[in-house]
Write a protein that holds these residues in place. Structure first.
Motif, short mmCIF file in Angstrom:
data_model
loop_
_atom_site.label_atom_id
_atom_site.label_comp_id
_atom_site.label_asym_id
_atom_site.label_seq_id
_atom_site.Cartn_x
_atom_site.Cartn_y
_atom_site.Cartn_z
N ALA A 1 0.84 -1.21 0.00
CA ALA A 1 0.00 0.00 0.00
C ALA A 1 0.87 1.25 0.00
O ALA A 1 0.49 2.30 -0.51
N LYS A 2 2.07 1.13 0.57
CA LYS A 2 3.01 2.26 0.56
C LYS A 2 3.32 2.65 -0.88
O LYS A 2 3.33 3.82 -1.24
N ASN B 1 -3.24 5.21 11.78
CA ASN B 1 -1.92 4.93 12.34
C ASN B 1 -1.28 6.31 12.49
O ASN B 1 -1.15 7.01 11.48
N ASP C 1 -6.77 6.03 2.89
CA ASP C 1 -5.90 4.89 3.22
C ASP C 1 -6.65 4.04 4.26
O ASP C 1 -6.78 4.41 5.41
N TYR D 1 -6.18 -0.38 7.69
CA TYR D 1 -6.56 -1.00 8.98
C TYR D 1 -8.07 -1.24 9.08
O TYR D 1 -8.60 -1.38 10.17
N SER E 1 -1.04 -6.57 3.61
CA SER E 1 -0.03 -6.64 4.68
C SER E 1 -0.65 -6.84 6.07
O SER E 1 -0.29 -7.76 6.79
N LYS E 2 -1.54 -5.93 6.44
CA LYS E 2 -2.06 -5.92 7.81
C LYS E 2 -3.20 -6.92 7.98
O LYS E 2 -3.34 -7.54 9.03
N ARG F 1 4.46 -7.85 0.08
CA ARG F 1 4.37 -6.60 -0.65
C ARG F 1 3.27 -6.57 -1.72
O ARG F 1 3.54 -6.45 -2.91
N1 PMP Z 1 -0.68 3.02 5.33
C1 PMP Z 1 -0.52 2.98 6.66
C2 PMP Z 1 -1.36 3.88 7.50
C3 PMP Z 1 0.40 2.12 7.25
O1 PMP Z 1 0.53 2.08 8.58
C4 PMP Z 1 1.20 1.33 6.43
C5 PMP Z 1 2.29 0.52 7.09
N2 PMP Z 1 2.38 -0.68 6.81
C6 PMP Z 1 0.99 1.37 5.05
C7 PMP Z 1 0.05 2.25 4.53
C8 PMP Z 1 1.78 0.55 4.07
O2 PMP Z 1 1.63 -0.81 4.22
P1 PMP Z 1 2.22 -1.84 3.14
O3 PMP Z 1 3.12 -1.07 2.24
O4 PMP Z 1 2.93 -2.88 3.92
O5 PMP Z 1 1.05 -2.39 2.40
#
Ligand code: PMP
Ligand code: GLU
Length: 394
Positions: free
Chosen positions: A99-100, A174, A202, A205, A236-237, A245
């Protein structure tokens, strides 16, 4: 070396830095307890792991379409329909390396010099840096613990200028764990529409919501809001797949196409095997998430109970996500020094609030076992006693 100007304002990720420092110390034999990592401590579900083995046997190890395999883009569309009643076509979905990466790409495609990106504080560490990397300006909108870290419409209006282009929403948040209720999202959405702001929502969560709360996506509130919103999410979460990834976003098809072009010339496709694993994850029964949520809610309650008993700590009870954002200002120590001391003296890793935009706070992740929560906070209680007696230098 003379670096490109765009790197000048960008700092390392505090979350990743501290988490890897804690892992390194643990590997060296220090009895580290980590409340740093923003990653579920559960193993990746077995059906997801089985898929990787199948992929290897079948030789599914070659390039895939840059924006993701059709099977995964379709599975993402089904997920949005089932969870939020949102209708997207696969052309409106792009799969990225986490997601990053989805967020980074989106900001690169939408924003540049002269554009302002509205970011409520406290914020996730990477949002401002993504703005800087695009040459855009992050504009921070304060929210306060005394007001439940809610984004107030008046504060949003005050931050808007003729250069405002994007508003980032992160519910559940977050690092605070605050969520935005439907009524608040409607008010925020109305302002966004009035000022022609693009919303980046985003929702990584979304499945971690406590007290029976339900997740609402701003995109689901009206056709107009859906049109100007990009929903970002990933596996991821939700499915303990941080290292694999896979992230995705849905929204305007033309923008999605541009992200595909950006990926064409940067990463190409996300890992072939991870994509198939994500398809398997999205097909898991809902009971998987319910079980995980139950465990997290128990841990959250225990952590709040224990932290509330530490003199000088004011933890914020999260409504979602898996973090406790705790006001430590009464200790008189700034957040970075506080975290350094905790790690060095009692081997407990927490993340300084400064990197989330509040030096008065530190972030505890409760993605760790109850045993670790008990032990780690017991160490903090002892340390806080020493501080009070002046036995420890500050
Ligand atoms: N958005 C938020 C708010 C996060 O805390 C995170 C941290 N993992 C991410 C996006 C990105 O997650 P990832 O790249 O692992 O999918
Ligand atoms: N997002 C997680 C965190 O906040 C993982 C680390 C990162 O990517 O920043 O801890």
């Amino acid at each position: 070396m003379k670096f490109a100007e765009r790197m000048a304002k960008v700092s390392p990720s505090a979350t990743l830095k501290l988490t890897s420092k804690a892992k390194e110390m643990k590997a060296k034999g220090f009895p580290v307890i980590s409340f740093g990592a923003g990653e579920p401590d559960f193993d990746t579900p077995q059906p997801v792991k089985d898929e990787a083995v199948k992929c290897l046997a079948a030789g599914f190890t070659k390039y895939t379409p840059t924006s993701g395999i059709p099977e995964l883009r379709e599975a993402v569309c089904r997920k949005f329909k089932e969870d939020q009643g949102l209708d997207y076509t696969p052309e409106q979905v792009v799969i990225s390396c986490g997601a990053k990466h989805s967020l980074y790409n989106l900001i690169q495609v939408l924003c540049g010099p002269g554009d302002e990106i509205l970011i409520p504080t406290p914020y996730w560490v990477s949002y401002p840096e993504m703005a800087y990397l695009a040459g855009a300006k992050p504009v921070f909108i304060p929210t306060h613990q005394s007001e439940g870290f809610r984004l107030k419409p008046e504060a949003l209006k005050k931050a808007i200028t003729p250069h405002s282009k994007v508003l980032i929403l992160n519910s559940p948040s977050n690092p605070t764990g605050a969520i935005l209720e439907e009524k608040e999202l409607r008010e925020i959405g109305q302002i966004a529409l009035e000022h022609n702001l693009i919303c980046i929502s985003d929702e990584i969560y979304e499945y971690y919501l406590y007290g029976g709360r339900k997740h609402v996506s701003i995109a689901s509130l009206s056709p107009e809001l859906k049109k100007n919103t990009f929903v970002v999410n990933g596996t991821s979460k939700s499915y303990s797949m941080t290292g694999l990834r896979i992230g995705y976003l849905a929204g305007d098809a033309e923008t999605v196409k541009k992200i595909g072009i950006l990926q064409d010339h940067s990463t190409s496709n996300p890992t072939s095997i991870s994509q198939k694993m994500a398809v398997a994850a999205l097909a898991l029964p809902k009971s998987y998430r319910a079980d995980v949520l139950k465990k997290f809610e128990t841990r959250m309650k225990r952590m709040i109970e224990l932290l509330s008993a530490v003199k000088g700590f004011k933890p914020f009870t999260p409504e979602g996500a898996f973090y406790v954002f705790c006001d430590i200002s009464a200790t008189g120590i700034a957040s970075e020094a506080f975290c350094d001391q905790l790690l060095e003296k009692i081997h407990v890793a927490v993340i300084p609030g400064k990197s989330f935009g509040s030096d008065k706070h530190v972030r505890f992740s409760f993605a760790s076992s109850e045993k670790d929560i008990e032990e780690g906070i017991a160490r903090i209680v002892d340390w806080a006693q020493c501080l009070k007696r002046g036995e420890d230098e500050l």
